[in-house]
Motif scaffolding. Structure first.
Motif, mmCIF file in Angstrom:
data_model
loop_
_atom_site.group_PDB
_atom_site.id
_atom_site.type_symbol
_atom_site.label_atom_id
_atom_site.label_comp_id
_atom_site.label_asym_id
_atom_site.label_seq_id
_atom_site.Cartn_x
_atom_site.Cartn_y
_atom_site.Cartn_z
ATOM 1 N N LYS A 1 -6.907 6.282 5.760
ATOM 2 C CA LYS A 1 -8.130 5.824 5.051
ATOM 3 C C LYS A 1 -8.589 6.754 3.904
ATOM 4 O O LYS A 1 -8.946 5.941 2.997
ATOM 5 C CB LYS A 1 -9.220 6.116 6.231
ATOM 6 C CG LYS A 1 -10.643 5.500 5.996
ATOM 7 C CD LYS A 1 -10.245 3.821 6.270
ATOM 8 C CE LYS A 1 -12.010 3.191 6.230
ATOM 9 N NZ LYS A 1 -11.645 1.779 6.329
ATOM 10 N N LYS B 1 -10.492 4.892 -4.489
ATOM 11 C CA LYS B 1 -10.028 4.169 -5.947
ATOM 12 C C LYS B 1 -10.397 5.229 -6.894
ATOM 13 O O LYS B 1 -9.613 5.503 -7.766
ATOM 14 C CB LYS B 1 -10.855 3.005 -6.082
ATOM 15 C CG LYS B 1 -10.573 1.680 -5.240
ATOM 16 C CD LYS B 1 -11.411 0.326 -5.448
ATOM 17 C CE LYS B 1 -11.014 -0.654 -4.664
ATOM 18 N NZ LYS B 1 -11.689 -1.875 -5.173
ATOM 19 N N ASP C 1 0.832 -1.266 -0.142
ATOM 20 C CA ASP C 1 -0.068 -0.190 -0.032
ATOM 21 C C ASP C 1 0.847 1.137 0.004
ATOM 22 O O ASP C 1 0.594 2.333 -0.666
ATOM 23 C CB ASP C 1 -0.853 0.011 1.348
ATOM 24 C CG ASP C 1 -1.915 -1.286 1.108
ATOM 25 O OD1 ASP C 1 -2.783 -1.246 0.376
ATOM 26 O OD2 ASP C 1 -1.820 -1.976 2.402
ATOM 27 N N THR D 1 -6.662 7.171 1.644
ATOM 28 C CA THR D 1 -6.137 6.531 0.419
ATOM 29 C C THR D 1 -6.704 5.368 -0.368
ATOM 30 O O THR D 1 -6.138 4.831 -1.150
ATOM 31 C CB THR D 1 -4.716 6.137 0.756
ATOM 32 O OG1 THR D 1 -4.846 5.173 1.652
ATOM 33 C CG2 THR D 1 -3.784 7.575 1.433
ATOM 34 N N GLU D 2 -7.603 4.918 0.555
ATOM 35 C CA GLU D 2 -8.469 3.670 -0.258
ATOM 36 C C GLU D 2 -9.670 4.386 -1.254
ATOM 37 O O GLU D 2 -10.287 3.317 -1.691
ATOM 38 C CB GLU D 2 -9.099 3.304 1.049
ATOM 39 C CG GLU D 2 -8.054 2.564 2.125
ATOM 40 C CD GLU D 2 -8.710 1.870 3.242
ATOM 41 O OE1 GLU D 2 -10.108 1.643 3.190
ATOM 42 O OE2 GLU D 2 -7.922 1.920 4.429
ATOM 43 N N TYR E 1 -2.458 -1.791 6.638
ATOM 44 C CA TYR E 1 -1.806 -1.528 5.671
ATOM 45 C C TYR E 1 -0.260 -2.205 5.329
ATOM 46 O O TYR E 1 0.433 -2.615 6.274
ATOM 47 C CB TYR E 1 -1.260 -0.245 5.390
ATOM 48 C CG TYR E 1 -2.533 0.669 5.467
ATOM 49 C CD1 TYR E 1 -3.526 0.802 4.501
ATOM 50 C CD2 TYR E 1 -2.870 1.601 6.608
ATOM 51 C CE1 TYR E 1 -4.764 1.451 4.460
ATOM 52 C CE2 TYR E 1 -3.988 2.439 6.822
ATOM 53 C CZ TYR E 1 -5.002 2.195 5.680
ATOM 54 O OH TYR E 1 -5.921 3.054 5.622
#
Length: 349
Positions: free
Chosen positions: A313, A318, A184, A315-316, A209
């Motif tokens: 969080k 999409k 990640d 960065t999740e 991660y």
């Protein structure tokens, strides 16, 4: 036809291979100008590992040699570099062994070639001794290539502001589209306090991660600290050494994001790692500082004030991740302006 020499007069090798970004910069300049003039990558025997278009200098330097021996080798390389050059020759001295390079330019540059130096910071003029050396050499230096106006103005001679690396289409040809994202987040390169590596490891240890930290510790204390932080954290892969170039590039490509938690000296000047990441289409998460502000300006990733407060969080998301990728590709296309700017400055275009 003009001839361009992109020269690493230090050619530092560790266990038979080169470390740092000197190979990458040399390759970058070759790709930018190979169609406009004859380009020779210039370095010691360690450069034979990679380049065919090589003007080979006689010596490498090494951690195995004393400081005095290494400086003598650099001076020998400088003398060779300036021998038998003429008015059609352009010499770009990479930013290494800065004080010794200035002495070499002052002593050995007596021909009609034009000489430029790459400077990523103001190290060449940050003390009385270095300023004196620079003042001796500067009448033989035609200009400075640097990443900011502030750095250029510190030297008091003509300068050209361009990034550390300038994207060319060939930079991405070696990307493997089938590589899976194993991590990640990753951080790569030398491990030290100013790069914020221990703080980054503490923030992400024992989270969900997948994290890669790979690089050579600056000293034994940092090494022990990193081992202690990561010992009981199964989500962190810790590799305490420099990665070979092919593995370094692969590690970048296997990462969703890379983290640059820079402070101190590293927040005050440009870093080639930034462009290694962007030219492999990897978004960046970084501590806010002057030389990384463009990441936010061009929406190439996230900036934060303190990694302790950054919400990983987000960065999740999409969609936002894909938007960063598209912005990076747009940023790459804008690099042609830098090639033209630098080409005019070097009088190649």
């Amino acid at each position: 036809m003009k001839t361009l020499y992109i020269a690493d007069i230090k050619s530092y090798e560790i266990n038979g291979s080169s470390r740092g970004h000197y190979f990458t910069v040399a390759s970058n300049y070759y790709n930018m100008f190979k169609d406009r003039c004859k380009v020779f990558v210039t370095g010691g025997p360690v450069y034979t590992q990679r380049f065919n278009n090589l003007y080979q200098l006689k010596y490498n330097t090494s951690e195995k040699h004393s400081t005095i021996k290494n400086k003598i080798r650099i001076m020998c390389n400088m003398k060779q570099l300036f021998t038998h050059k003429d008015k059609n020759d352009i010499i770009i001295v990479q930013s290494s062994a800065t004080a010794t390079a200035l002495i070499g330019i002052f002593l050995f540059k007596w021909n009609k070639s034009t000489v430029y130096t790459i400077q990523y910071n103001t190290e060449c003029v940050n003390s009385f001794l270095k300023r004196t050396l620079f003042n001796l050499a500067k009448r033989k230096i035609n200009g400075i290539i640097c990443p900011s106006k502030e750095i250029g103005e510190a030297y008091g001679i003509p300068y050209c502001v361009v990034p550390d690396y300038i994207y060319t289409p060939s930079e991405s040809q070696s990307q493997d589209a089938n590589l899976q994202k194993k991590y990640d987040f990753s951080t790569l390169g030398i491990i030290c306090k100013d790069k914020g590596t221990p703080a980054m490891a503490k923030r992400l240890k024992n989270t969900s991660y997948r994290v890669l930290i790979a690089g050579k510790p600056q000293n034994e204390d940092i090494k022990l600290e990193m081992e202690d932080i990561c010992r009981d954290s199964p989500n962190i892969t810790l590799y305490l050494n420099y990665l070979p170039e092919n593995e370094y590039k692969r590690a970048i490509q296997e990462s969703r994001y890379c983290i640059l938690n820079y402070s101190g000296a590293y927040s005050e000047h440009s870093s080639g790692v930034v462009f290694d990441l962007l030219y492999q289409n990897i978004p960046i998460i970084a501590r806010r500082c002057r030389f990384l502000q463009f990441i936010e300006d061009y929406q190439l990733g996230y900036l934060y004030n303190d990694i302790k407060d950054f919400n990983f969080k987000i960065t999740e998301d999409k969609d936002r991740y894909q938007a960063f990728i598209e912005n990076i590709k747009s940023y790459q296309k804008k690099q042609m302006d830098y090639i033209l700017k630098l080409g005019y400055f070097l009088k190649i275009i």
